[in-house]
Design a protein around this motif. Structure first.
Motif, PDB file in Angstrom:
ATOM      1  N   VAL A  31     -38.645 -15.587 -38.561  1.00  0.00           N
ATOM      2  CA  VAL A  31     -37.901 -15.908 -39.351  1.00  0.00           C
ATOM      3  C   VAL A  31     -37.524 -17.272 -40.678  1.00  0.00           C
ATOM      4  CG1 VAL A  31     -34.667 -15.344 -38.661  1.00  0.00           C
ATOM      5  CG2 VAL A  31     -37.206 -14.407 -38.006  1.00  0.00           C
ATOM      6  N   VAL A  32     -36.653 -16.778 -41.551  1.00  0.00           N
ATOM      7  CA  VAL A  32     -35.638 -18.136 -42.260  1.00  0.00           C
ATOM      8  C   VAL A  32     -34.379 -18.349 -42.174  1.00  0.00           C
ATOM      9  CG1 VAL A  32     -38.202 -18.441 -43.252  1.00  0.00           C
ATOM     10  CG2 VAL A  32     -36.085 -17.592 -44.433  1.00  0.00           C
ATOM     11  N   TRP A  33     -33.728 -19.477 -42.439  1.00  0.00           N
ATOM     12  CA  TRP A  33     -32.607 -19.325 -42.106  1.00  0.00           C
ATOM     13  C   TRP A  33     -31.997 -20.213 -43.129  1.00  0.00           C
ATOM     14  CZ3 TRP A  33     -36.015 -20.508 -38.184  1.00  0.00           C
ATOM     15  CH2 TRP A  33     -36.341 -21.595 -37.580  1.00  0.00           C
ATOM     16  N   PRO A  34     -32.298 -20.326 -44.436  1.00  0.00           N
ATOM     17  CA  PRO A  34     -31.375 -21.159 -45.781  1.00  0.00           C
ATOM     18  C   PRO A  34     -30.080 -20.895 -45.638  1.00  0.00           C
ATOM     19  CG  PRO A  34     -33.343 -19.669 -46.647  1.00  0.00           C
ATOM     20  CD  PRO A  34     -33.257 -19.499 -45.196  1.00  0.00           C
ATOM     21  N   SER A  35     -29.337 -22.022 -45.781  1.00  0.00           N
ATOM     22  CA  SER A  35     -27.708 -21.694 -46.149  1.00  0.00           C
ATOM     23  C   SER A  35     -27.551 -20.966 -47.302  1.00  0.00           C
ATOM     24  CB  SER A  35     -27.513 -23.020 -46.432  1.00  0.00           C
ATOM     25  OG  SER A  35     -27.925 -23.686 -47.402  1.00  0.00           O
TER      26      SER A  35
ATOM     27  N   ARG B 187     -40.532 -28.391 -29.854  1.00  0.00           N
ATOM     28  CA  ARG B 187     -42.072 -29.384 -30.210  1.00  0.00           C
ATOM     29  C   ARG B 187     -42.419 -29.389 -30.517  1.00  0.00           C
ATOM     30  NH1 ARG B 187     -40.386 -34.640 -27.678  1.00  0.00           N
ATOM     31  NH2 ARG B 187     -38.580 -34.546 -26.613  1.00  0.00           N
ATOM     32  N   GLY B 188     -43.487 -27.884 -30.150  1.00  0.00           N
ATOM     33  CA  GLY B 188     -44.483 -27.425 -31.138  1.00  0.00           C
ATOM     34  C   GLY B 188     -44.604 -26.211 -32.071  1.00  0.00           C
ATOM     35  N   GLY B 189     -42.627 -26.561 -32.717  1.00  0.00           N
ATOM     36  CA  GLY B 189     -42.491 -26.356 -34.288  1.00  0.00           C
ATOM     37  C   GLY B 189     -42.731 -24.157 -33.929  1.00  0.00           C
ATOM     38  N   ARG B 190     -42.456 -24.166 -32.915  1.00  0.00           N
ATOM     39  CA  ARG B 190     -41.759 -22.410 -32.618  1.00  0.00           C
ATOM     40  C   ARG B 190     -40.294 -21.993 -32.410  1.00  0.00           C
ATOM     41  NH1 ARG B 190     -47.090 -19.473 -31.529  1.00  0.00           N
ATOM     42  NH2 ARG B 190     -48.786 -20.956 -30.797  1.00  0.00           N
ATOM     43  N   ILE B 191     -39.950 -21.300 -33.354  1.00  0.00           N
ATOM     44  CA  ILE B 191     -39.378 -20.911 -32.987  1.00  0.00           C
ATOM     45  C   ILE B 191     -38.254 -20.725 -31.967  1.00  0.00           C
ATOM     46  CG2 ILE B 191     -37.495 -19.150 -34.315  1.00  0.00           C
ATOM     47  CD1 ILE B 191     -38.698 -18.695 -36.811  1.00  0.00           C
ATOM     48  N   ILE B 192     -37.141 -21.199 -31.570  1.00  0.00           N
ATOM     49  CA  ILE B 192     -36.745 -20.603 -29.697  1.00  0.00           C
ATOM     50  C   ILE B 192     -35.492 -19.350 -30.616  1.00  0.00           C
ATOM     51  CG2 ILE B 192     -35.368 -21.346 -28.300  1.00  0.00           C
ATOM     52  CD1 ILE B 192     -36.887 -24.143 -28.378  1.00  0.00           C
ATOM     53  N   GLU B 193     -34.638 -19.937 -31.564  1.00  0.00           N
ATOM     54  CA  GLU B 193     -33.486 -19.411 -31.734  1.00  0.00           C
ATOM     55  C   GLU B 193     -33.591 -19.291 -33.336  1.00  0.00           C
ATOM     56  OE1 GLU B 193     -29.028 -18.918 -30.416  1.00  0.00           O
ATOM     57  OE2 GLU B 193     -29.858 -20.831 -29.972  1.00  0.00           O
ATOM     58  N   ALA B 194     -33.304 -17.910 -33.922  1.00  0.00           N
ATOM     59  CA  ALA B 194     -32.918 -18.041 -35.084  1.00  0.00           C
ATOM     60  C   ALA B 194     -32.525 -16.855 -35.869  1.00  0.00           C
ATOM     61  CB  ALA B 194     -33.993 -17.784 -35.813  1.00  0.00           C
ATOM     62  N   TYR B 195     -31.504 -16.683 -36.886  1.00  0.00           N
ATOM     63  CA  TYR B 195     -30.915 -16.209 -37.711  1.00  0.00           C
ATOM     64  C   TYR B 195     -30.973 -15.910 -38.701  1.00  0.00           C
ATOM     65  CZ  TYR B 195     -28.641 -15.374 -32.400  1.00  0.00           C
ATOM     66  OH  TYR B 195     -28.845 -15.526 -31.148  1.00  0.00           O
ATOM     67  N   GLY B 196     -30.654 -15.040 -40.143  1.00  0.00           N
ATOM     68  CA  GLY B 196     -31.256 -15.358 -40.841  1.00  0.00           C
ATOM     69  C   GLY B 196     -31.759 -14.498 -41.830  1.00  0.00           C
ATOM     70  N   PHE B 197     -32.931 -14.428 -42.505  1.00  0.00           N
ATOM     71  CA  PHE B 197     -33.744 -13.462 -42.754  1.00  0.00           C
ATOM     72  C   PHE B 197     -35.141 -13.130 -42.281  1.00  0.00           C
ATOM     73  CE2 PHE B 197     -31.384 -15.700 -46.705  1.00  0.00           C
ATOM     74  CZ  PHE B 197     -31.186 -14.431 -47.260  1.00  0.00           C
ATOM     75  N   ASP B 198     -35.498 -12.409 -41.721  1.00  0.00           N
ATOM     76  CA  ASP B 198     -37.048 -11.784 -40.923  1.00  0.00           C
ATOM     77  C   ASP B 198     -37.400 -10.957 -41.999  1.00  0.00           C
ATOM     78  OD1 ASP B 198     -38.886 -11.039 -39.844  1.00  0.00           O
ATOM     79  OD2 ASP B 198     -36.860 -10.424 -38.202  1.00  0.00           O
TER      80      ASP B 198
END
Length: 453
Positions: free
Chosen positions: A91-95, A139-150
């Motif tokens: 998932v990515v979340w650019p505004s 800290r490891g760069g893994r997504i915990i929570e995300a809303y945007g483009f899956d």
């Protein structure tokens, strides 16, 4: 420590309907089902870069417009490799503001583009409770929570994209080959018309067929399907075969009445340069496709510049022995006679190969290929016709093949000028193709040059 990507999540409210919920369509529901099948990329798949490459390779064959490809390419800038592993979600979340600025779109255009991406089955919109796009990583760069483009649907369709791209490349190559055959068949039909005019036949039927071939060729030039092109190519090639058979029958009929002698001089001045006469045999005699400048030739006509005495000497006999018609001695292939098969000629002059229609050509195939090759060498149609008259069609093809095998530095002017000189020598009875072929064989055996790969 949890982190949130800076610059994202502001002014990013989605296109929501009544009650703050996104309007759903059947296409969006189908994309949701596709995304649900994402379980991570398999080992060795190559990560998100491989997914993007497969998508971009398949896009032209899926009919996707450039703006869609550009938008997906832009979204992949914000994903990371670990997002595509098993148990994760890419998932990515650019505004919205960043998307509008980077893609140079207005707010309404951006919303329409995002909806189009979903309906095409490429992405799924994951909406937050407040309608904004945002996400957090550990800290490891893994997504915990995300809303945007899956981007999960792209991962699920990875193998599909690769298959579509491969099939598309194969179709494109088939179309390229078929279009080449269309051009060859059309030009071959036009060549038959030229030949009919040269030998004095009534060109009416041939001209009509050539015009019809041109019209069909123009229609096929717009075809994009290999199936359509294959059908058209078959029609053109069948028409070419019928016309060629008709031309040969008419020429044979004229030769039977003796009228063809005034159209084409079939016996050049020097006996070693006489044309090979076709002798089609039903058995598998290996000499049936061999050109020999002396033993396979017709006797020299009166006034050809080759007397019976000189002809006999070149065959290793006296003039009186020739006159009595005694049995010819065993042929010596030492460069004083021309003896070569089509297969050997192609090995010595591999530039003929792209213009041959089959792997084991006969002399008619070689002559036709030489007529195409002459364009590459700058040999004009009139000069080619003069060569065919001076040497015969087969030996003219051999002479042209010899020119094609010479390196560029061999010519003082141009390959066409060099060929013109060979024609002049043939008229004067001074051209000895057998000696040249023998030299090419010796050089090939010593240095291994001009061998097809």
């Amino acid at each position: 420590m949890e982190t949130e990507s800076p610059g994202f999540g502001q002014n990013s409210r989605t296109n929501q309907g009544f009650g703050g919920l996104r309007r759903l369509s059947l296409a969006m529901l189908a994309t949701d089902r596709t995304a649900a099948g994402f379980t991570g990329l398999s080992d060795g798949a190559g990560g998100p870069g491989a997914v993007l490459a497969a998508f971009k390779a398949a896009a032209p064959y899926l009919g996707l417009p450039p703006r869609v490809v550009h938008a997906v390419d832009w979204l992949f800038r914000f994903t990371q490799r670990q997002d595509w592993e098993a148990g994760a979600r890419p998932v990515v979340w650019p505004s919205a503001a960043v998307q509008q600025a980077d893609l140079d779109l207005g707010a309404s255009q951006t919303k329409a583009l995002n909806r189009h991406l979903v309906e095409l089955g490429l992405v799924v919109m994951r909406d937050s409770p407040n309608g904004k796009r945002y996400g957090r990583r550990d800290r490891g760069g893994r997504i915990i929570e995300a809303y945007g483009f899956d981007l999960s649907p792209l991962g699920v369709r990875f193998d599909e994209f690769r298959a579509v791209a491969e099939k598309g490349r194969a179709e494109r190559e088939a179309v390229r080959q078929l279009r080449r055959r269309v051009t060859i068949a059309r030009k071959a039909i036009e060549q038959i018309v030229e030949t009919a005019v040269e030998v004095g036949l009534e060109p009416g039927v041939f001209v009509r067929e050539a015009e019809e071939a041109r019209r069909l060729s123009r229609r096929l030039a717009k075809a994009e399907s290999s199936a359509v092109l294959a059908f058209g190519v078959t029609r053109l090639e069948d028409r070419h075969g019928d016309l060629r058979q008709r031309l040969e029958s008419l020429i044979a009929a004229r030769q039977g009445t003796g009228s063809a002698q005034k159209d084409v001089e079939t016996d050049p001045k020097a006996p070693e340069n006489r044309p090979h006469q076709y002798r089609y045999k039903s058995d598998l005699n290996p000499e049936q496709d061999t050109v020999s400048g002396i033993e396979k030739s017709s006797p020299a006509p009166v006034g050809s510049g080759a007397t019976a005495e000189t002809t006999g000497l070149r065959n290793g006999r006296s003039g009186s022995e020739t006159g009595r018609g005694e049995q010819k001695p065993a042929r010596r292939d030492d460069g004083t006679v021309l003896r070569i098969t089509p297969d050997e000629l192609v090995r010595l002059a591999p530039r003929l190969l792209p213009y041959l229609g089959r792997s084991s050509p006969a002399w008619p195939d070689v002559v036709e290929a030489a007529d195409w090759l002459r364009h590459d060498l700058g040999v004009s149609k009139p000069l080619w016709g003069e060569a065919c008259i001076a040497m015969g069609r087969e030996q003219a093809a051999i002479a042209l093949a010899i020119v094609s095998a010479r390196p560029a530095g061999h010519f003082r002017s141009t390959p066409g000028g060099y060929f013109h000189g060979m024609v002049a020598k043939a008229r004067a009875g001074e051209l000895n193709l057998g000696k040249t072929i023998w030299g090419m064989r010796s050089k090939r055996d010593t240095h291994g040059w001009n061998q097809p790969q």
